[in-house]
Design an enzyme around this catalytic site. Structure first.
Site, PDB file in Angstrom:
ATOM      1  N   GLY A 143      30.974  49.246  36.681  1.00  0.00           N
ATOM      2  CA  GLY A 143      31.508  49.908  35.493  1.00  0.00           C
ATOM      3  C   GLY A 143      30.970  51.325  35.468  1.00  0.00           C
TER       4      GLY A 143
ATOM      5  CG  ASP B  10      36.298  53.581  37.217  1.00  0.00           C
ATOM      6  OD1 ASP B  10      37.218  52.884  36.758  1.00  0.00           O
ATOM      7  OD2 ASP B  10      35.145  53.165  37.393  1.00  0.00           O
TER       8      ASP B  10
HETATM    9  O1  MRU Z   1      34.901  48.225  40.182  1.00  0.00           O
HETATM   10  P1  MRU Z   1      34.321  48.250  38.801  1.00  0.00           P
HETATM   11  O2  MRU Z   1      34.152  46.891  38.201  1.00  0.00           O
HETATM   12  O3  MRU Z   1      33.076  49.087  38.721  1.00  0.00           O
HETATM   13  O4  MRU Z   1      35.438  49.004  37.969  1.00  0.00           O
HETATM   14  C1  MRU Z   1      35.262  49.200  36.606  1.00  0.00           C
HETATM   15  C2  MRU Z   1      36.450  49.749  35.932  1.00  0.00           C
HETATM   16  O5  MRU Z   1      37.440  50.105  36.530  1.00  0.00           O
HETATM   17  C3  MRU Z   1      36.311  49.954  34.478  1.00  0.00           C
HETATM   18  O6  MRU Z   1      37.513  49.732  33.830  1.00  0.00           O
HETATM   19  C4  MRU Z   1      35.868  51.405  34.287  1.00  0.00           C
HETATM   20  O7  MRU Z   1      34.696  51.634  35.005  1.00  0.00           O
HETATM   21  C5  MRU Z   1      35.649  51.749  32.900  1.00  0.00           C
HETATM   22  S1  MRU Z   1      34.081  51.177  32.402  1.00  0.00           S
HETATM   23  C6  MRU Z   1      33.705  51.513  30.825  1.00  0.00           C
END
Ligand code: MRU
Length: 353
Positions: free
Chosen positions: A51, A244
């Site tokens: 995240g 992200d």
């Molecule tokens: O691959 P991840 O689980 O790190 O991806 C996370 C996401 O895409 C979330 O939706 C994004 O980081 C927003 S977190 C507040």
């Protein structure tokens, strides 16, 4: 109104980084201790902590762990200490490529290292530790502001669809998209959340439903392909997801599948919102084409719970994120308010450009 989350995903305590091991959820809720910058690199890469905002904080923790190692190696030589710590910090930024919060938080630490004058290594380490604490506290405060701003958009008894996990588990402890949902729920207990499963890593199924049930918020799990059925059938009044990386023109990278959701939402006339802290905006990047997209291991697609789900020899590609073009985004919910329309103009205003 605020609905506090019981979850604290990452914390700096007793000179180590303590994180909830998200690869174990929903079966096991357990903290692990990360004690070296190398271990932090692996924990981010392997999504023990994941995240965008959470890996930013993890990155800042990693720099302090790196500082302890450099202190042992370079003792009283501040120049060697600083040079080597900066090198290690730059390396840590490469643990995952898409979420800019990782680079943003590590850069904050690098700034402190560069600006530090004098030769007291201990004093510099204390500054880095203090910065970690303030980044953690700010993250929760910022998320609560995002939540309050976003909650104003939510109507009575609305159905809200979200994707991936943008909750307490993706931040220090409140959430961006789930922060909006938490704040909306605090005002109106009749809202209903629909969480996409989020193939291949199933953050929606494994994390979002777990987190919302933990907080007593009504949640229904959907597989990713169900979104248009549920939109057409009138279950969904709004989509809210995290981010992200947001380019200067508002194009937004988020978990793979977000772009599809935005297209479906547009077709069904359903508002589609991004909720994110300002640190997710990368003003150096003009548009979404410039956002680096992480391509992860093919086995994440081929296997579920370690078991092959297709014939040996099948091919795949596993992009972890996609980019939603700005014209599909109804608004971006930030700690300073909600921006929409001419995103480039709004973002430039926010950053005094
Ligand atoms: O691959 P991840 O689980 O790190 O991806 C996370 C996401 O895409 C979330 O939706 C994004 O980081 C927003 S977190 C507040």
């Amino acid at each position: 109104m605020i609905l506090e989350s019981k979850i604290r995903t990452i914390k700096w305590e007793d000179n180590v980084s303590k994180v909830i091991d998200q690869t174990l959820l929903p079966y096991e809720y357990k903290y692990i201790e990360i004690k070296s910058i190398e271990n932090m690199y692996e924990s981010i890469k392997n999504m023990i902590v994941r995240g965008a905002p959470a890996i930013g904080i993890a990155g800042a923790h990693g720099v302090v762990l790196g500082a302890y190692e450099c202190e042992k190696e370079y003792g009283n030589d501040i120049i060697q200490f600083k040079d080597n710590l900066i090198k290690k910090s730059i390396w840590l930024k490469t643990s995952r490529p898409t979420a800019v919060n990782l680079m943003w938080a590590i850069d904050k630490q690098i700034e402190i290292i560069k600006k530090f004058e004098g030769c007291n290594i201990q004093r510099l380490i204390e500054e880095l530790e203090m910065n970690v604490k303030s980044l953690e506290e700010d993250d929760i405060k910022i998320n609560k502001k995002i939540g309050e701003n976003g909650a104003k958009l939510v109507g009575k008894s609305w159905g809200i669809l979200t994707h991936c996990n943008a909750g307490a588990l993706a931040t220090v402890g409140y959430g961006t998209a789930l922060g909006v949902i938490r704040s909306a729920y605090a005002n109106d207990k009749t809202i209903k959340v629909y969480a996409n499963e989020t193939r291949p890593r199933q953050q929606g199924a494994r994390l979002t439903t777990w987190e919302l049930i933990e907080d007593g918020i009504d949640v229904t799990l959907l597989t990713d392909a169900m979104c248009s059925y549920f939109m057409k059938s009138g279950y969904i009044d709004m989509v809210v997801v995290g981010a992200d990386r947001i380019a200067l023109n508002g194009d937004t990278a988020n978990k793979i599948g977000t772009y599809t959701l935005a297209i479906c939402a547009k077709y069904h006339n359903i508002p589609f919102y991004i909720a994110a802290p300002k640190s997710t905006i990368d003003v150096k990047i003009k548009n979404g084409n410039e956002i680096p997209i992480e391509i992860r291991d093919e086995n994440e697609v081929f296997k579920i719970n370690g078991k092959l789900i297709c014939r040996e020899g099948t091919k795949t590609i596993n992009p972890s994120f996609d980019v939603t073009p700005n014209e599909l985004i109804s608004g971006i919910i930030l700690e300073d308010g909600i921006i929409s329309g001419d995103y480039e103009k709004e973002i430039k205003k926010l950053f005094n450009m």
